[in-house]
Write a protein that holds these residues in place. Sequence first.
Motif, PDB file in Angstrom:
ATOM      1  N   ALA A  68      -1.686   9.036   0.361  1.00  0.00           N
ATOM      2  CA  ALA A  68      -1.633   9.482  -1.122  1.00  0.00           C
ATOM      3  C   ALA A  68      -1.611  11.131  -1.175  1.00  0.00           C
ATOM      4  CB  ALA A  68      -3.076   9.064  -1.031  1.00  0.00           C
ATOM      5  N   SER A  69      -2.593  11.704  -0.138  1.00  0.00           N
ATOM      6  CA  SER A  69      -2.540  13.035   0.143  1.00  0.00           C
ATOM      7  C   SER A  69      -1.102  13.859   0.069  1.00  0.00           C
ATOM      8  CB  SER A  69      -3.280  13.502   1.534  1.00  0.00           C
ATOM      9  OG  SER A  69      -4.872  12.998   0.976  1.00  0.00           O
ATOM     10  N   LYS A  70      -0.399  13.218   1.235  1.00  0.00           N
ATOM     11  CA  LYS A  70       1.070  13.775   1.005  1.00  0.00           C
ATOM     12  C   LYS A  70       1.564  13.632  -0.025  1.00  0.00           C
ATOM     13  CE  LYS A  70       5.121  13.220   3.370  1.00  0.00           C
ATOM     14  NZ  LYS A  70       5.903  12.216   4.679  1.00  0.00           N
ATOM     15  N   GLY A 107       1.272  15.907  -8.849  1.00  0.00           N
ATOM     16  CA  GLY A 107       0.952  14.558  -9.760  1.00  0.00           C
ATOM     17  C   GLY A 107      -0.765  14.359  -9.601  1.00  0.00           C
ATOM     18  N   GLN A 108      -0.993  13.222 -10.117  1.00  0.00           N
ATOM     19  CA  GLN A 108      -2.188  12.280 -10.401  1.00  0.00           C
ATOM     20  C   GLN A 108      -2.123  10.994  -9.646  1.00  0.00           C
ATOM     21  OE1 GLN A 108      -4.126  12.719 -14.062  1.00  0.00           O
ATOM     22  NE2 GLN A 108      -5.852  11.859 -12.984  1.00  0.00           N
ATOM     23  N   LEU A 109      -3.288  11.576  -8.727  1.00  0.00           N
ATOM     24  CA  LEU A 109      -3.373   9.871  -7.981  1.00  0.00           C
ATOM     25  C   LEU A 109      -3.573   8.617  -8.762  1.00  0.00           C
ATOM     26  CD1 LEU A 109      -3.190   8.228  -5.465  1.00  0.00           C
ATOM     27  CD2 LEU A 109      -5.273   8.708  -4.360  1.00  0.00           C
ATOM     28  N   LEU A 110      -2.902   7.871  -9.150  1.00  0.00           N
ATOM     29  CA  LEU A 110      -3.598   6.286  -9.522  1.00  0.00           C
ATOM     30  C   LEU A 110      -4.230   5.564  -9.351  1.00  0.00           C
ATOM     31  CD1 LEU A 110      -0.418   5.944 -11.921  1.00  0.00           C
ATOM     32  CD2 LEU A 110      -3.383   6.859 -12.583  1.00  0.00           C
ATOM     33  N   SER A 111      -2.935   5.463  -8.358  1.00  0.00           N
ATOM     34  CA  SER A 111      -3.380   4.137  -6.138  1.00  0.00           C
ATOM     35  C   SER A 111      -2.800   4.328  -5.370  1.00  0.00           C
ATOM     36  CB  SER A 111      -3.241   2.321  -7.198  1.00  0.00           C
ATOM     37  OG  SER A 111      -1.933   2.576  -7.023  1.00  0.00           O
ATOM     38  N   CYS A 141       2.206   2.131   3.371  1.00  0.00           N
ATOM     39  CA  CYS A 141       0.831   2.377   1.924  1.00  0.00           C
ATOM     40  C   CYS A 141       2.313   2.752   0.643  1.00  0.00           C
ATOM     41  CB  CYS A 141       0.406   3.691   1.974  1.00  0.00           C
ATOM     42  SG  CYS A 141      -0.485   2.962   3.410  1.00  0.00           S
ATOM     43  N   ILE A 142       1.241   2.181  -0.680  1.00  0.00           N
ATOM     44  CA  ILE A 142       2.280   2.310  -1.620  1.00  0.00           C
ATOM     45  C   ILE A 142       1.480   3.435  -2.780  1.00  0.00           C
ATOM     46  CG2 ILE A 142       3.233   0.795  -3.493  1.00  0.00           C
ATOM     47  CD1 ILE A 142       3.288  -1.950  -2.432  1.00  0.00           C
ATOM     48  N   VAL A 143       1.675   3.971  -2.598  1.00  0.00           N
ATOM     49  CA  VAL A 143       0.834   5.338  -3.628  1.00  0.00           C
ATOM     50  C   VAL A 143       2.112   5.360  -5.099  1.00  0.00           C
ATOM     51  CG1 VAL A 143       0.439   6.932  -3.383  1.00  0.00           C
ATOM     52  CG2 VAL A 143       1.017   6.417  -1.250  1.00  0.00           C
ATOM     53  N   LYS A 184       5.262   7.181 -14.521  1.00  0.00           N
ATOM     54  CA  LYS A 184       4.733   6.919 -13.504  1.00  0.00           C
ATOM     55  C   LYS A 184       5.134   6.773 -12.311  1.00  0.00           C
ATOM     56  CE  LYS A 184       3.268   2.861 -13.950  1.00  0.00           C
ATOM     57  NZ  LYS A 184       2.254   1.498 -13.454  1.00  0.00           N
ATOM     58  N   VAL A 185       4.703   7.461 -11.062  1.00  0.00           N
ATOM     59  CA  VAL A 185       6.124   7.113  -9.784  1.00  0.00           C
ATOM     60  C   VAL A 185       5.487   6.249  -8.680  1.00  0.00           C
ATOM     61  CG1 VAL A 185       7.117   8.501  -7.997  1.00  0.00           C
ATOM     62  CG2 VAL A 185       6.980   9.573 -10.199  1.00  0.00           C
ATOM     63  N   THR A 186       5.865   5.098  -8.544  1.00  0.00           N
ATOM     64  CA  THR A 186       5.949   4.668  -6.895  1.00  0.00           C
ATOM     65  C   THR A 186       6.626   5.159  -5.810  1.00  0.00           C
ATOM     66  OG1 THR A 186       4.575   3.052  -8.319  1.00  0.00           O
ATOM     67  CG2 THR A 186       4.552   2.666  -6.597  1.00  0.00           C
ATOM     68  N   VAL A 187       5.750   5.026  -4.680  1.00  0.00           N
ATOM     69  CA  VAL A 187       6.452   5.741  -3.666  1.00  0.00           C
ATOM     70  C   VAL A 187       5.724   4.741  -2.172  1.00  0.00           C
ATOM     71  CG1 VAL A 187       6.634   7.535  -1.569  1.00  0.00           C
ATOM     72  CG2 VAL A 187       6.849   8.039  -4.681  1.00  0.00           C
ATOM     73  N   ARG A 188       6.697   4.486  -1.592  1.00  0.00           N
ATOM     74  CA  ARG A 188       6.357   3.586  -0.152  1.00  0.00           C
ATOM     75  C   ARG A 188       6.613   4.813   0.420  1.00  0.00           C
ATOM     76  NH1 ARG A 188       6.083  -2.090   1.119  1.00  0.00           N
ATOM     77  NH2 ARG A 188       6.977  -2.838  -0.354  1.00  0.00           N
TER      78      ARG A 188
END
Length: 84
Positions: free
Chosen positions: A39-41, A48-52, A62-64, A77-81
Amino acid sequence: MASIRMIAIVAAALVSLTSSQSFAFDNLIFVAGDCGDAASKVVRETGGQLLSAQPSNDGRSCIVTVLVQGSGERPRKVTVRVPM
């Protein structure tokens, strides 16, 4: 977030303090690592701002999800694995 190693050490110490029986390591349940580093990476790279942040079903990534501010646009909203 606490690391798996630290949780295992604390659990072992608590069990040894509260039990007169010897502790067997086969009683430990190892869980997937936390997603704090991933998540930090992603937050650092996207700005951005961390949502989950949560481990995936396979336990190897991890799904960030982050909220990224656009220039003059609505945030997206951006989702990254990310591999653990």
